[in-house]
Write a protein that holds these residues in place. Sequence first.
Motif, short mmCIF file in Angstrom:
data_model
loop_
_atom_site.label_atom_id
_atom_site.label_comp_id
_atom_site.label_asym_id
_atom_site.label_seq_id
_atom_site.Cartn_x
_atom_site.Cartn_y
_atom_site.Cartn_z
N ARG A 149 0.81 -1.22 0.00
CA ARG A 149 0.00 0.00 0.00
C ARG A 149 0.85 1.27 0.00
NH1 ARG A 149 -4.96 -1.48 4.15
NH2 ARG A 149 -6.16 -2.71 2.64
N SER A 150 2.08 1.18 0.46
CA SER A 150 2.96 2.35 0.48
C SER A 150 3.52 2.67 -0.91
CB SER A 150 4.11 2.14 1.46
OG SER A 150 5.02 1.17 0.96
N HIS A 151 3.37 1.75 -1.85
CA HIS A 151 3.87 1.96 -3.22
C HIS A 151 2.71 2.49 -4.08
CE1 HIS A 151 5.39 1.04 -7.22
NE2 HIS A 151 6.60 1.07 -6.67
N PRO A 152 2.98 3.41 -5.00
CA PRO A 152 1.90 3.97 -5.84
C PRO A 152 1.08 2.91 -6.59
CG PRO A 152 3.91 5.23 -6.14
CD PRO A 152 4.27 4.06 -5.28
N LEU A 153 1.69 1.79 -6.98
CA LEU A 153 0.96 0.76 -7.72
C LEU A 153 0.23 -0.22 -6.80
CD1 LEU A 153 3.53 0.00 -10.55
CD2 LEU A 153 1.45 1.38 -10.68
N GLY A 154 0.33 -0.03 -5.48
CA GLY A 154 -0.30 -0.95 -4.55
C GLY A 154 -1.26 -0.29 -3.58
N ARG A 155 -1.69 0.92 -3.90
CA ARG A 155 -2.57 1.65 -2.96
C ARG A 155 -3.86 0.91 -2.64
NH1 ARG A 155 -0.49 6.48 -5.75
NH2 ARG A 155 -2.06 6.11 -7.35
N GLU A 156 -4.34 0.08 -3.57
CA GLU A 156 -5.57 -0.67 -3.34
C GLU A 156 -5.30 -2.12 -2.93
OE1 GLU A 156 -9.00 0.58 -6.19
OE2 GLU A 156 -7.15 0.49 -7.38
N ALA A 157 -4.08 -2.40 -2.50
CA ALA A 157 -3.72 -3.76 -2.10
C ALA A 157 -4.65 -4.25 -0.99
CB ALA A 157 -2.27 -3.81 -1.63
N ALA A 158 -4.86 -5.57 -0.99
CA ALA A 158 -5.77 -6.14 0.01
C ALA A 158 -5.38 -7.58 0.32
CB ALA A 158 -7.21 -6.12 -0.52
N ILE A 159 -5.68 -7.98 1.55
CA ILE A 159 -5.61 -9.39 1.92
C ILE A 159 -6.92 -10.00 1.47
CG2 ILE A 159 -5.61 -11.01 3.85
CD1 ILE A 159 -3.76 -8.99 5.33
N ILE A 160 -6.86 -11.00 0.60
CA ILE A 160 -8.10 -11.53 -0.01
C ILE A 160 -8.36 -12.99 0.30
CG2 ILE A 160 -8.06 -9.82 -1.86
CD1 ILE A 160 -7.06 -12.10 -3.73
N GLY A 161 -7.51 -13.63 1.08
CA GLY A 161 -7.77 -15.04 1.37
C GLY A 161 -6.66 -15.69 2.17
N GLN A 162 -6.77 -17.01 2.26
CA GLN A 162 -5.82 -17.78 3.06
C GLN A 162 -5.63 -19.16 2.44
OE1 GLN A 162 -6.75 -17.98 7.25
NE2 GLN A 162 -4.56 -18.00 7.68
N VAL A 163 -4.46 -19.71 2.68
CA VAL A 163 -4.13 -21.07 2.26
C VAL A 163 -4.60 -22.01 3.36
CG1 VAL A 163 -2.27 -22.66 1.66
CG2 VAL A 163 -2.15 -20.26 0.94
N VAL A 164 -5.26 -23.12 2.96
CA VAL A 164 -5.82 -24.06 3.93
C VAL A 164 -5.43 -25.50 3.59
CG1 VAL A 164 -7.80 -22.57 4.47
CG2 VAL A 164 -7.98 -24.26 2.63
N GLU A 165 -5.53 -26.38 4.57
CA GLU A 165 -5.27 -27.81 4.33
C GLU A 165 -6.41 -28.44 3.55
OE1 GLU A 165 -3.80 -30.37 7.50
OE2 GLU A 165 -3.32 -28.56 8.65
N GLU A 166 -7.65 -28.01 3.86
CA GLU A 166 -8.82 -28.56 3.18
C GLU A 166 -8.76 -28.21 1.69
OE1 GLU A 166 -9.58 -27.44 7.36
OE2 GLU A 166 -9.13 -26.19 5.63
N TYR A 167 -9.49 -28.93 0.91
CA TYR A 167 -9.63 -28.69 -0.53
C TYR A 167 -8.30 -28.71 -1.28
CZ TYR A 167 -13.41 -26.18 1.91
OH TYR A 167 -14.40 -25.80 2.79
N PRO A 168 -7.42 -29.70 -1.07
CA PRO A 168 -6.12 -29.68 -1.74
C PRO A 168 -6.25 -29.56 -3.25
CG PRO A 168 -6.54 -31.84 -0.74
CD PRO A 168 -7.62 -30.92 -0.29
N GLY A 169 -5.45 -28.66 -3.82
CA GLY A 169 -5.44 -28.44 -5.26
C GLY A 169 -6.63 -27.66 -5.78
N THR A 170 -7.40 -27.05 -4.87
CA THR A 170 -8.65 -26.40 -5.26
C THR A 170 -8.70 -24.97 -4.72
OG1 THR A 170 -9.74 -28.54 -5.12
CG2 THR A 170 -11.18 -26.63 -5.16
N VAL A 171 -9.37 -24.10 -5.48
CA VAL A 171 -9.61 -22.72 -5.05
C VAL A 171 -11.10 -22.59 -4.74
CG1 VAL A 171 -9.51 -20.29 -5.68
CG2 VAL A 171 -7.72 -21.86 -6.48
N ILE A 172 -11.40 -22.07 -3.57
CA ILE A 172 -12.77 -21.89 -3.11
C ILE A 172 -13.02 -20.40 -2.92
CG2 ILE A 172 -14.41 -22.35 -1.22
CD1 ILE A 172 -13.69 -24.88 -2.73
#
Length: 195
Positions: A149-172
């Motif tokens: 967010r401190s960089h001009p190209l990242g002002r809208e940066a966001a945490i959008i998710g997490q890596v989990v053990e469940e659903y291996p190889g899958t995006v939910i």
Amino acid sequence: NTSGVGVIPEGVEIAPRRVRPGDVVLISGAIAVHGIAILSVREGLEFETTLESDTAPLNGLVEALLRAAGPQVHVLRDPTRGGVASAFNEIAASAGVGIVLEETRIPVWDEVKGACEILGLDPLYVANEGKCLAIVAEEAAEAALEAMRSHPLGREAAIIGQVVEEYPGTVILRSQVGGKRVVDMLSGEQLPRIC
């Protein structure tokens, strides 16, 4: 032609095999801007506002991120063809982990949402050219977000998710109303090739 010029700092290894459950998923800004901007020009579509491609060199943004989180940055990816969905599917499959994305946290401009709704497109699959995905160790997530967010190209940066053990190889994707759906790899071409 594509050229890569630069040096990876000592002690930093950027590779999907480093992704672990508990890692945090970040994006440097709003998605699908490039794809919708190019599509509107190619197809002569007019919207209430003019969208311009987000094409940008991300080396400075990545440098700031690595200075802040260094070896705790596990993966970096640019979500070009196939968009965010395809990039995360490649990472999840390669690492053998699940990735859970929070729909309400993914930045999408209203103009882009509107265009996608009109065109029947899912912004998760639309190409990006000036965005960076990062997966970092949980303890480095806030420092990584602040650096982006401190960089001009990242002002809208966001945490959008997490890596989990469940659903291996899958995006939910966890939706706004709390439901969950699988976000598959893009099959075929959602848009004519633009990058």
